[in-house]
Design a protein around this motif. Structure first.
Motif, PDB file in Angstrom:
ATOM      1  N   ASN A   6       0.813  -1.221   0.000  1.00 26.86           N
ATOM      2  CA  ASN A   6       0.000   0.000   0.000  1.00 26.86           C
ATOM      3  C   ASN A   6       0.844   1.268   0.000  1.00 26.86           C
ATOM      4  O   ASN A   6       0.294   2.366  -0.007  1.00 26.86           O
ATOM      5  N   HIS A   7       2.156   1.110   0.038  1.00 31.12           N
ATOM      6  CA  HIS A   7       3.034   2.285   0.075  1.00 31.12           C
ATOM      7  C   HIS A   7       2.768   3.149  -1.166  1.00 31.12           C
ATOM      8  O   HIS A   7       2.760   2.653  -2.289  1.00 31.12           O
ATOM      9  N   LEU A  13       4.894   4.154  -8.736  1.00 33.31           N
ATOM     10  CA  LEU A  13       5.810   3.539  -9.696  1.00 33.31           C
ATOM     11  C   LEU A  13       5.092   2.522 -10.570  1.00 33.31           C
ATOM     12  O   LEU A  13       5.315   2.461 -11.786  1.00 33.31           O
ATOM     13  N   ALA A  14       4.229   1.719  -9.967  1.00 31.42           N
ATOM     14  CA  ALA A  14       3.462   0.734 -10.742  1.00 31.42           C
ATOM     15  C   ALA A  14       2.542   1.436 -11.742  1.00 31.42           C
ATOM     16  O   ALA A  14       2.368   0.962 -12.872  1.00 31.42           O
ATOM     17  N   ALA A  15       1.978   2.560 -11.340  1.00 27.33           N
ATOM     18  CA  ALA A  15       1.126   3.332 -12.254  1.00 27.33           C
ATOM     19  C   ALA A  15       1.943   3.833 -13.448  1.00 27.33           C
ATOM     20  O   ALA A  15       1.450   3.842 -14.584  1.00 27.33           O
ATOM     21  N   HIS A  16       3.185   4.241 -13.213  1.00 28.75           N
ATOM     22  CA  HIS A  16       4.063   4.646 -14.315  1.00 28.75           C
ATOM     23  C   HIS A  16       4.302   3.472 -15.259  1.00 28.75           C
ATOM     24  O   HIS A  16       4.313   3.645 -16.479  1.00 28.75           O
ATOM     25  N   ALA A 133       9.782  -3.204 -11.340  1.00 28.35           N
ATOM     26  CA  ALA A 133       9.916  -3.842 -10.028  1.00 28.35           C
ATOM     27  C   ALA A 133       8.665  -3.595  -9.178  1.00 28.35           C
ATOM     28  O   ALA A 133       8.162  -4.512  -8.520  1.00 28.35           O
ATOM     29  N   ALA A 134       8.170  -2.373  -9.199  1.00 28.08           N
ATOM     30  CA  ALA A 134       6.974  -2.048  -8.418  1.00 28.08           C
ATOM     31  C   ALA A 134       5.766  -2.838  -8.912  1.00 28.08           C
ATOM     32  O   ALA A 134       4.997  -3.385  -8.110  1.00 28.08           O
ATOM     33  N   ARG A 135       5.605  -2.908 -10.216  1.00 30.98           N
ATOM     34  CA  ARG A 135       4.467  -3.659 -10.770  1.00 30.98           C
ATOM     35  C   ARG A 135       4.557  -5.131 -10.380  1.00 30.98           C
ATOM     36  O   ARG A 135       3.587  -5.749  -9.951  1.00 30.98           O
ATOM     37  N   ARG A 136       5.733  -5.731 -10.521  1.00 27.05           N
ATOM     38  CA  ARG A 136       5.906  -7.146 -10.177  1.00 27.05           C
ATOM     39  C   ARG A 136       5.684  -7.372  -8.675  1.00 27.05           C
ATOM     40  O   ARG A 136       5.099  -8.368  -8.275  1.00 27.05           O
ATOM     41  N   TYR A 137       6.155  -6.450  -7.860  1.00 26.61           N
ATOM     42  CA  TYR A 137       5.954  -6.548  -6.415  1.00 26.61           C
ATOM     43  C   TYR A 137       4.455  -6.544  -6.090  1.00 26.61           C
ATOM     44  O   TYR A 137       3.982  -7.376  -5.317  1.00 26.61           O
ATOM     45  N   LEU A 138       3.727  -5.618  -6.695  1.00 24.84           N
ATOM     46  CA  LEU A 138       2.296  -5.550  -6.414  1.00 24.84           C
ATOM     47  C   LEU A 138       1.569  -6.797  -6.926  1.00 24.84           C
ATOM     48  O   LEU A 138       0.674  -7.315  -6.264  1.00 24.84           O
ATOM     49  N   ARG A 139       1.954  -7.294  -8.077  1.00 26.45           N
ATOM     50  CA  ARG A 139       1.333  -8.529  -8.596  1.00 26.45           C
ATOM     51  C   ARG A 139       1.564  -9.694  -7.641  1.00 26.45           C
ATOM     52  O   ARG A 139       0.697 -10.532  -7.456  1.00 26.45           O
ATOM     53  N   SER A 140       2.760  -9.738  -7.039  1.00 30.29           N
ATOM     54  CA  SER A 140       3.048 -10.831  -6.107  1.00 30.29           C
ATOM     55  C   SER A 140       2.172 -10.733  -4.854  1.00 30.29           C
ATOM     56  O   SER A 140       2.058 -11.703  -4.111  1.00 30.29           O
ATOM     57  N   HIS A 141       1.572  -9.566  -4.650  1.00 33.85           N
ATOM     58  CA  HIS A 141       0.676  -9.369  -3.508  1.00 33.85           C
ATOM     59  C   HIS A 141      -0.788  -9.294  -3.977  1.00 33.85           C
ATOM     60  O   HIS A 141      -1.644  -8.719  -3.288  1.00 33.85           O
ATOM     61  N   GLY A 142      -1.041  -9.814  -5.169  1.00 34.65           N
ATOM     62  CA  GLY A 142      -2.416  -9.893  -5.670  1.00 34.65           C
ATOM     63  C   GLY A 142      -3.037  -8.594  -6.088  1.00 34.65           C
ATOM     64  O   GLY A 142      -4.254  -8.435  -6.043  1.00 34.65           O
ATOM     65  N   ARG A 143      -2.200  -7.640  -6.521  1.00 32.92           N
ATOM     66  CA  ARG A 143      -2.729  -6.324  -6.926  1.00 32.92           C
ATOM     67  C   ARG A 143      -2.357  -5.954  -8.327  1.00 32.92           C
ATOM     68  O   ARG A 143      -1.439  -6.294  -8.883  1.00 32.92           O
TER      69      ARG A 143
END
Length: 143
Positions: A6-7, A13-16, A133-143
């Motif tokens: 949620n940071h 970054l994921a939105a970018h 990295a941010a996108r992959r991190y969020l995907r690993s958390h189901g987002r």
């Protein structure tokens, strides 16, 4: 940052990444994010993300990135057998896996040199790496 899906910085970054606007991320911010990713994310995820990042590069981008890493590793080539081995990689023919290994070596053994490479801009595409990295991190958390 990479301990909390949620940071707001991770979300931004994921939105970018999703919008394809990673080139607009300020280099300092992107370098900070990449370093935070190295320090805070699961090591297996870090390896997967860096491997995939370099596999997606064009041959010219990969060669330029390999040269940047090679130049930094050459300055510490006598510090360890791993550094000496990586310093022998020819940037002109480096594979994505070799470049990823160079990346991981610098990020874990010489983070100050890694930051220099990240801020040098250009080849490594630090904004793209941070956003990916941010996108992959969020995907690993189901987002």
């Amino acid at each position: 940052m990479f301990q909390d899906p949620n940071h707001p910085d991770v979300q931004q970054l994921a939105a970018h990444h999703d919008a394809g606007t990673h080139a607009t991320i300020p280099p300092e911010q992107a370098a900070d994010a990449v370093q935070a990713f190295h320090q805070q994310a699961d090591p297996q995820m870090v390896q997967q993300v860096t491997d995939e990042h370099y596999e997606q590069m064009t041959a010219a981008q990969l060669q330029a990135t390999a040269q940047q890493f090679h130049d930094k590793i050459a300055t510490v080539a006598t510090s360890s057998p791993e550094a000496a081995q990586l310093a022998r990689i020819d940037p002109a023919s480096a594979t994505p896996q070799q470049v990823s290994a160079m990346h991981r070596f610098l990020s874990t053994q010489h983070p100050e040199l890694m930051r220099d490479v990240l801020l040098a801009g250009g080849a490594i595409a630090v904004g793209a790496l941070a956003a990916f990295a941010a996108r992959r991190y969020l995907r690993s958390h189901g987002r």
